[in-house]
Scaffold this motif. Structure first.
Motif, PDB file in Angstrom:
ATOM      1  N   ASN A   1       0.820  -1.213   0.000  1.00 40.83           N
ATOM      2  CA  ASN A   1       0.000   0.000   0.000  1.00 40.83           C
ATOM      3  C   ASN A   1       0.856   1.267   0.000  1.00 40.83           C
ATOM      4  N   LEU A   2       1.915   1.280   0.802  1.00 38.45           N
ATOM      5  CA  LEU A   2       2.808   2.443   0.864  1.00 38.45           C
ATOM      6  C   LEU A   2       3.627   2.591  -0.413  1.00 38.45           C
ATOM      7  N   THR A   3       3.961   1.477  -1.038  1.00 40.16           N
ATOM      8  CA  THR A   3       4.771   1.517  -2.258  1.00 40.16           C
ATOM      9  C   THR A   3       3.976   2.023  -3.443  1.00 40.16           C
ATOM     10  N   ASP A   4       2.676   1.852  -3.410  1.00 41.44           N
ATOM     11  CA  ASP A   4       1.810   2.225  -4.530  1.00 41.44           C
ATOM     12  C   ASP A   4       1.619   3.740  -4.576  1.00 41.44           C
ATOM     13  N   GLY A   5       2.683   4.443  -4.987  1.00 43.76           N
ATOM     14  CA  GLY A   5       2.618   5.899  -5.026  1.00 43.76           C
ATOM     15  C   GLY A   5       3.035   6.505  -6.350  1.00 43.76           C
ATOM     16  N   LEU A   6       3.625   5.690  -7.230  1.00 41.47           N
ATOM     17  CA  LEU A   6       4.026   6.147  -8.564  1.00 41.47           C
ATOM     18  C   LEU A   6       3.478   5.175  -9.602  1.00 41.47           C
TER      19      LEU A   6
ATOM     20  N   VAL B   1       9.026   5.243   6.092  1.00 42.95           N
ATOM     21  CA  VAL B   1       7.914   5.941   6.745  1.00 42.95           C
ATOM     22  C   VAL B   1       8.071   5.895   8.261  1.00 42.95           C
ATOM     23  N   ILE B   2       8.424   4.726   8.783  1.00 47.37           N
ATOM     24  CA  ILE B   2       8.593   4.568  10.237  1.00 47.37           C
ATOM     25  C   ILE B   2       9.710   5.470  10.751  1.00 47.37           C
ATOM     26  N   LEU B   3      10.842   5.477  10.051  1.00 46.22           N
ATOM     27  CA  LEU B   3      11.976   6.321  10.458  1.00 46.22           C
ATOM     28  C   LEU B   3      11.609   7.800  10.412  1.00 46.22           C
ATOM     29  N   GLN B   4      10.894   8.179   9.357  1.00 46.30           N
ATOM     30  CA  GLN B   4      10.494   9.582   9.213  1.00 46.30           C
ATOM     31  C   GLN B   4       9.620  10.031  10.388  1.00 46.30           C
ATOM     32  N   ILE B   5       8.664   9.194  10.765  1.00 43.85           N
ATOM     33  CA  ILE B   5       7.742   9.533  11.860  1.00 43.85           C
ATOM     34  C   ILE B   5       8.479   9.606  13.187  1.00 43.85           C
ATOM     35  N   ILE B   6       9.299   8.580  13.484  1.00 48.32           N
ATOM     36  CA  ILE B   6      10.011   8.528  14.762  1.00 48.32           C
ATOM     37  C   ILE B   6      10.988   9.692  14.881  1.00 48.32           C
ATOM     38  N   TYR B   7      11.760   9.934  13.827  1.00 50.92           N
ATOM     39  CA  TYR B   7      12.776  10.991  13.876  1.00 50.92           C
ATOM     40  C   TYR B   7      12.137  12.365  14.035  1.00 50.92           C
ATOM     41  N   PHE B   8      10.992  12.553  13.362  1.00 54.21           N
ATOM     42  CA  PHE B   8      10.320  13.851  13.468  1.00 54.21           C
ATOM     43  C   PHE B   8       9.750  14.061  14.871  1.00 54.21           C
ATOM     44  N   LYS B   9       9.207  13.007  15.466  1.00 53.03           N
ATOM     45  CA  LYS B   9       8.655  13.129  16.814  1.00 53.03           C
ATOM     46  C   LYS B   9       9.746  13.399  17.848  1.00 53.03           C
ATOM     47  N   VAL B  10      10.933  12.813  17.639  1.00 51.18           N
ATOM     48  CA  VAL B  10      12.023  12.959  18.607  1.00 51.18           C
ATOM     49  C   VAL B  10      12.818  14.236  18.384  1.00 51.18           C
ATOM     50  N   ARG B  11      13.184  14.501  17.116  1.00 48.47           N
ATOM     51  CA  ARG B  11      14.087  15.628  16.810  1.00 48.47           C
ATOM     52  C   ARG B  11      13.393  16.808  16.148  1.00 48.47           C
ATOM     53  N   LYS B  12      12.123  16.651  15.798  1.00 52.13           N
ATOM     54  CA  LYS B  12      11.367  17.692  15.082  1.00 52.13           C
ATOM     55  C   LYS B  12      12.015  18.039  13.745  1.00 52.13           C
ATOM     56  N   LYS B  13      12.688  17.067  13.177  1.00 52.92           N
ATOM     57  CA  LYS B  13      13.312  17.222  11.863  1.00 52.92           C
ATOM     58  C   LYS B  13      12.960  16.013  11.011  1.00 52.92           C
ATOM     59  N   ARG B  14      13.161  16.159   9.699  1.00 56.45           N
ATOM     60  CA  ARG B  14      12.856  15.059   8.783  1.00 56.45           C
ATOM     61  C   ARG B  14      14.146  14.461   8.229  1.00 56.45           C
ATOM     62  N   ILE B  15      14.190  13.140   8.154  1.00 56.28           N
ATOM     63  CA  ILE B  15      15.327  12.465   7.521  1.00 56.28           C
ATOM     64  C   ILE B  15      15.227  12.603   6.010  1.00 56.28           C
ATOM     65  N   PHE B  16      14.037  12.370   5.495  1.00 56.54           N
ATOM     66  CA  PHE B  16      13.790  12.439   4.057  1.00 56.54           C
ATOM     67  C   PHE B  16      12.956  13.681   3.743  1.00 56.54           C
ATOM     68  N   LYS B  17      13.062  14.132   2.527  1.00 57.36           N
ATOM     69  CA  LYS B  17      12.263  15.286   2.119  1.00 57.36           C
ATOM     70  C   LYS B  17      10.775  14.956   2.167  1.00 57.36           C
ATOM     71  N   MET B  18      10.463  13.690   1.919  1.00 57.25           N
ATOM     72  CA  MET B  18       9.088  13.200   2.045  1.00 57.25           C
ATOM     73  C   MET B  18       9.125  11.682   2.091  1.00 57.25           C
ATOM     74  N   ALA B  19       8.228  11.100   2.837  1.00 57.73           N
ATOM     75  CA  ALA B  19       8.113   9.647   2.893  1.00 57.73           C
ATOM     76  C   ALA B  19       6.736   9.238   2.364  1.00 57.73           C
ATOM     77  N   PRO B  20       6.628   8.050   1.748  1.00 55.12           N
ATOM     78  CA  PRO B  20       7.637   7.018   1.548  1.00 55.12           C
ATOM     79  C   PRO B  20       8.810   7.487   0.687  1.00 55.12           C
ATOM     80  N   ILE B  21       9.862   6.674   0.654  1.00 53.78           N
ATOM     81  CA  ILE B  21      11.143   7.070   0.094  1.00 53.78           C
ATOM     82  C   ILE B  21      11.074   7.443  -1.385  1.00 53.78           C
ATOM     83  N   HIS B  22      10.133   6.880  -2.146  1.00 53.64           N
ATOM     84  CA  HIS B  22      10.070   7.216  -3.572  1.00 53.64           C
ATOM     85  C   HIS B  22       9.733   8.687  -3.770  1.00 53.64           C
ATOM     86  N   HIS B  23       8.974   9.279  -2.838  1.00 56.76           N
ATOM     87  CA  HIS B  23       8.680  10.714  -2.936  1.00 56.76           C
ATOM     88  C   HIS B  23       9.927  11.549  -2.640  1.00 56.76           C
ATOM     89  N   HIS B  24      10.802  11.047  -1.790  1.00 57.44           N
ATOM     90  CA  HIS B  24      12.054  11.740  -1.486  1.00 57.44           C
ATOM     91  C   HIS B  24      12.877  11.927  -2.763  1.00 57.44           C
TER      92      HIS B  24
END
Length: 358
Positions: A187-192, A299-322
């Motif tokens: 479901n998450l991969t189905d973005g392109l 997606v999991i890393l993006q959510i966790i990192y944003f909640k902890v550091r208030k920053k994003r690892i990727f420009k957008m998740a899932p990774i294909h959007h990055h």
């Protein structure tokens, strides 16, 4: 159906598994090839299109005139092929169909709500996971209640060997995790355009190959697969998924004329999950379906990192959007992901290592 025909006409070729695999693939392929164009025209006529995320890539706003819910015909073509060519006395087939139809129904409700409310929210996450979990728990309970011989319950480790297991809490939890993880991963991969369906085809081919050889007592002495006299029938079902996927890809490749929607991605992901459980190849699914794992982890890393550091690892998740926001074109991202998926399929097949012959 094919067995009923053979009963009256006595054409034994109809029951040969190689015949049924080929025709199951061709039938599901042709159904999608013939029917989907009418669905596209009808949805365009009634002005029912994919609802695009407002917070997604800007380029995706151009896709707001493309019909969705094409997964309905993926499900229909698979089910018709299975009913025609599979041995319906085999309970494994019904387990897979139950997941395909159950998860497809949840996806259909999600897609319908998006169109009706004219937003990309659909079902609330809690209720989506709740109903996916209910169906997963129900099928797991039925499967293991019907399992009479626990000697066939084992966990096969790629590049290593099979570890016999009892039906216990760990194995039940693993099955639950595989079902929900695989369905949401697709479901998450189905973005392109075409991004999710080709890895589904590759993984289905790999699992179908394993299923084909799983009832060969001589072969399993040399290859790291689990014996089951019921499993080979799922190779026909996997062929129907491959054929249906190819038929859908005909219209889903960039620029897409239709999207599968959650009705397609959840049902296909669930199908891969339940097939891997029945073949005891849960860990191999993680390897061959590495693209789905990669997308989910991003997606999991993006959510966790944003909640902890208030920053994003990727420009957008899932990774294909990055990668899309970084400037790569949609076809380039899709084809490169396909290449990676194909390589993972080959690695997965190689991992069914040949045992030392003494």
């Amino acid at each position: 159906m094919i067995f009923l025909i053979n009963k009256y006409l006595n054409f034994k070729i109809f029951t040969f598994i190689s015949f049924r695999i080929i025709f199951s693939l061709l039938t599901s392929f042709c159904i999608n090839l013939l029917v989907i164009p009418y669905f596209i025209s009808y949805f365009k006529k009634i002005q029912k299109f994919q609802i695009i995320r407002i917070d997604g890539p800007i380029k995706h706003l151009d896709k707001n005139n493309i019909p969705t819910m094409g997964g309905i015909f993926i499900i229909i073509s698979i089910c018709l092929s299975v009913l025609l060519y599979c041995n319906l006395h085999n309970m494994y087939i019904w387990y897979v169909l139950f997941i395909i139809l159950g998860y497809g129904l949840i996806g259909l409700l999600d897609d319908y709500k998006k169109i009706k409310c004219n937003n990309s929210i659909g079902l609330k996450i809690f209720w989506k996971f709740f109903w996916l979990s209910i169906i997963a728990i129900l099928i797991i309970y039925v499967m293991y209640s019907n399992e009479k011989n626990n000697i066939y319950i084992e966990l096969i480790i790629p590049f290593y060997h099979a570890i016999p297991l009892k039906i216990n809490f760990f194995y039940i939890f693993l099955s639950y995790f595989v079902l929900l993880g695989s369905s949401n991963g697709v479901n998450l991969t189905d973005g392109l355009d075409g991004l999710a369906i080709m890895p589904v085809i590759f993984v289905s081919f790999g699992l179908g190959l394993i299923a084909f050889f799983s009832s060969d007592l001589n072969l399993i002495n040399y290859i790291n697969i689990s014996y089951s006299d019921k499993a080979s029938e799922m190779s026909v079902l996997c062929a129907s998924i491959v054929g249906s996927g190819l038929g859908f890809l005909w219209f889903n490749i960039h620029p897409a004329k239709i999207f599968m929607g959650d009705v397609g991605s959840l049902s296909l992901g669930g199908a891969l999950g339940i097939i891997s459980i029945l073949l005891h190849q849960e860990l191999l699914l993680l390897l061959m379906g590495g693209i789905f794992v990669f997308e989910t982890i991003s997606v999991i890393l993006q959510i966790i990192y944003f909640k902890v550091r208030k920053k994003r690892i990727f420009k957008m998740a899932p990774i294909h959007h990055h990668y899309e926001i970084k400037g790569l074109s949609e076809p380039i991202i899709t084809i490169r992901f396909w290449i990676i998926s194909f390589i993972l399929l080959l690695i997965g097949i190689i991992s069914l290592r040949i045992h030392d012959v003494i």
